[in-house]
Design an enzyme around this catalytic site. Structure first.
Site, mmCIF file in Angstrom:
data_model
loop_
_atom_site.group_PDB
_atom_site.id
_atom_site.type_symbol
_atom_site.label_atom_id
_atom_site.label_comp_id
_atom_site.label_asym_id
_atom_site.label_seq_id
_atom_site.Cartn_x
_atom_site.Cartn_y
_atom_site.Cartn_z
ATOM 1 N N HIS A 19 3.129 -1.311 2.860
ATOM 2 C CA HIS A 19 3.232 -0.113 3.686
ATOM 3 C C HIS A 19 2.344 0.996 3.112
ATOM 4 O O HIS A 19 1.542 0.747 2.212
ATOM 5 C CB HIS A 19 4.703 0.317 3.832
ATOM 6 N N ALA A 20 2.465 2.198 3.624
ATOM 7 C CA ALA A 20 1.535 3.286 3.312
ATOM 8 C C ALA A 20 1.418 3.602 1.820
ATOM 9 O O ALA A 20 0.303 3.775 1.315
ATOM 10 C CB ALA A 20 1.921 4.542 4.085
#
Length: 91
Positions: A19-20
């Site tokens: 994810h980010a």
């Protein structure tokens, strides 16, 4: 003369996938090295310096990602990336 190249495969072990936050850490680490670092997943090949491109891979937990580095410090760069994966990106 071709520049030195290195290839490694790492598995995403984060329950939330790549994810980010981990993508940001990975991109920032890749930017520290002069070599070209690419991530290969299926038929996709992206620049490891791009957070946006990493997020488009949809790398969930268990996904195998192949990294190819070409140029100076290729082995060192992949060792550092391996460290991020081994530490589960600090999560």
């Amino acid at each position: 003369m071709t520049p030195p190249a290195a290839t490694r495969t790492f598995v995403v072990t984060n329950p939330q996938g790549l994810h980010a936050r981990p993508a940001d850490l990975l991109a920032k680490l890749a930017q520290q090295y002069p070599c070209r670092i690419e991530i290969i997943h299926g038929s996709e090949r992206i620049d490891a310096r791009s957070i946006i491109n990493m997020l488009t891979l949809g790398a969930v937990e268990g996904t195998e990602l192949r990294f190819e580095a070409t140029g100076p410090d290729a082995e060192v760069a992949l060792d550092a990336i391996g460290g991020l994966f081994a530490s589960n990106f600090g999560e």
